[in-house]
Write a protein that holds these residues in place. Sequence first.
Motif: not given
Length: 119
Positions: A10-35
Amino acid sequence: MSAPRFRLVPGGRLVHEPGRGGVGWRLLGANNRELGRSALAYADAEAALAAIGDVRVLAAGGGAHIVHNPTTGRWAWHLITAYDLVVATSGRGFRHERECRYNLEQFRAHAPSATVVDA
Protein backbone atom coordinates in the motif's frame (compact mmCIF):
# COMPACT_ATOMS: atom_id res chain seq x y z
CA MET A 1 16.72 -17.84 1.47
CA SER A 2 14.77 -16.64 -1.50
CA ALA A 3 15.90 -14.55 -4.45
CA PRO A 4 15.67 -10.73 -4.48
CA ARG A 5 12.17 -9.62 -5.43
CA PHE A 6 9.85 -6.66 -5.76
CA ARG A 7 6.75 -6.70 -3.57
CA LEU A 8 3.78 -4.39 -4.07
CA VAL A 9 2.63 -2.60 -0.90
CA PRO A 10 0.00 0.00 0.00
CA GLY A 11 1.32 3.42 -0.99
CA GLY A 12 0.47 5.01 2.35
CA ARG A 13 2.94 2.72 4.13
CA LEU A 14 5.78 4.00 1.98
CA VAL A 15 5.12 7.68 2.50
CA HIS A 16 4.11 7.23 6.16
CA GLU A 17 0.55 8.45 5.55
CA PRO A 18 -1.66 5.42 6.34
CA GLY A 19 -4.81 7.09 4.98
CA ARG A 20 -3.24 7.79 1.63
CA GLY A 21 -4.18 5.43 -1.16
CA GLY A 22 -2.22 4.05 -4.02
CA VAL A 23 0.30 1.31 -4.51
CA GLY A 24 4.06 1.31 -4.12
CA TRP A 25 6.79 -1.30 -4.16
CA ARG A 26 9.70 -2.50 -2.08
CA LEU A 27 12.76 -4.40 -3.32
CA LEU A 28 13.64 -7.14 -0.85
CA GLY A 29 16.97 -8.93 -0.82
CA ALA A 30 17.46 -12.67 -0.50
CA ASN A 31 17.60 -12.26 3.29
CA ASN A 32 14.29 -10.30 3.29
CA ARG A 33 16.03 -7.00 4.04
CA GLU A 34 14.69 -4.00 2.19
CA LEU A 35 17.14 -2.83 -0.45
CA GLY A 36 15.00 0.10 -1.59
CA ARG A 37 11.46 1.34 -2.12
CA SER A 38 9.40 3.46 -4.43
CA ALA A 39 9.52 7.14 -3.66
CA LEU A 40 6.01 7.60 -5.03
CA ALA A 41 2.60 6.04 -4.48
CA TYR A 42 1.01 5.04 -7.80
CA ALA A 43 -2.69 5.07 -8.64
CA ASP A 44 -2.96 1.28 -8.95
CA ALA A 45 -0.97 -1.95 -9.20
CA GLU A 46 -0.69 -1.65 -12.97
CA ALA A 47 1.01 1.75 -12.68
CA ALA A 48 3.31 0.44 -9.94
CA LEU A 49 4.33 -2.50 -12.15
CA ALA A 50 5.10 -0.12 -15.01
CA ALA A 51 7.22 1.96 -12.62
CA ILE A 52 9.16 -1.17 -11.62
CA GLY A 53 10.02 -1.66 -15.29
CA ASP A 54 11.37 1.89 -15.44
CA VAL A 55 13.32 1.44 -12.20
CA ARG A 56 14.96 -1.72 -13.53
CA VAL A 57 16.39 0.34 -16.40
CA LEU A 58 17.42 3.25 -14.16
CA ALA A 59 19.08 0.91 -11.66
CA ALA A 60 21.32 -0.43 -14.40
CA GLY A 61 22.61 2.97 -15.43
CA GLY A 62 20.55 5.91 -14.20
CA GLY A 63 21.54 8.71 -11.92
CA ALA A 64 21.54 8.69 -8.14
CA HIS A 65 22.12 11.13 -5.31
CA ILE A 66 23.51 10.41 -1.87
CA VAL A 67 21.96 12.82 0.63
CA HIS A 68 22.70 13.64 4.25
CA ASN A 69 20.07 14.83 6.71
CA PRO A 70 21.84 17.11 9.21
CA THR A 71 18.90 16.92 11.62
CA THR A 72 19.05 13.13 12.03
CA GLY A 73 22.66 12.62 10.96
CA ARG A 74 21.51 9.86 8.58
CA TRP A 75 22.47 9.17 4.96
CA ALA A 76 20.06 8.07 2.21
CA TRP A 77 20.18 7.50 -1.52
CA HIS A 78 17.75 8.50 -4.27
CA LEU A 79 17.53 6.99 -7.74
CA ILE A 80 16.55 9.73 -10.19
CA THR A 81 15.30 10.12 -13.75
CA ALA A 82 16.96 12.33 -16.35
CA TYR A 83 14.57 15.07 -15.16
CA ASP A 84 15.70 14.76 -11.50
CA LEU A 85 12.46 13.07 -10.41
CA VAL A 86 13.16 10.76 -7.46
CA VAL A 87 11.60 7.37 -8.24
CA ALA A 88 13.34 5.11 -5.71
CA THR A 89 14.95 5.66 -2.35
CA SER A 90 16.67 3.76 0.41
CA GLY A 91 14.24 2.17 2.82
CA ARG A 92 15.98 3.66 5.83
CA GLY A 93 18.66 6.13 6.82
CA PHE A 94 22.22 4.97 7.39
CA ARG A 95 24.65 6.12 10.06
CA HIS A 96 27.59 6.07 7.67
CA GLU A 97 27.86 7.23 4.08
CA ARG A 98 29.73 4.06 3.08
CA GLU A 99 26.82 1.89 4.29
CA CYS A 100 24.44 4.00 2.23
CA ARG A 101 26.62 3.65 -0.87
CA TYR A 102 26.84 -0.12 -0.34
CA ASN A 103 23.04 -0.33 -0.09
CA LEU A 104 22.70 1.61 -3.36
CA GLU A 105 25.17 -0.78 -5.01
CA GLN A 106 23.09 -3.75 -3.82
CA PHE A 107 19.92 -2.14 -5.15
CA ARG A 108 21.57 -1.51 -8.51
CA ALA A 109 22.87 -5.09 -8.65
CA HIS A 110 19.55 -6.79 -7.88
CA ALA A 111 16.80 -4.53 -9.24
CA PRO A 112 17.29 -5.27 -12.97
CA SER A 113 16.67 -9.00 -12.54
CA ALA A 114 14.43 -9.18 -9.46
CA THR A 115 11.05 -10.81 -9.95
CA VAL A 116 7.73 -9.34 -8.80
CA VAL A 117 5.76 -11.35 -6.25
CA ASP A 118 2.23 -10.99 -4.94
CA ALA A 119 1.82 -9.14 -1.68
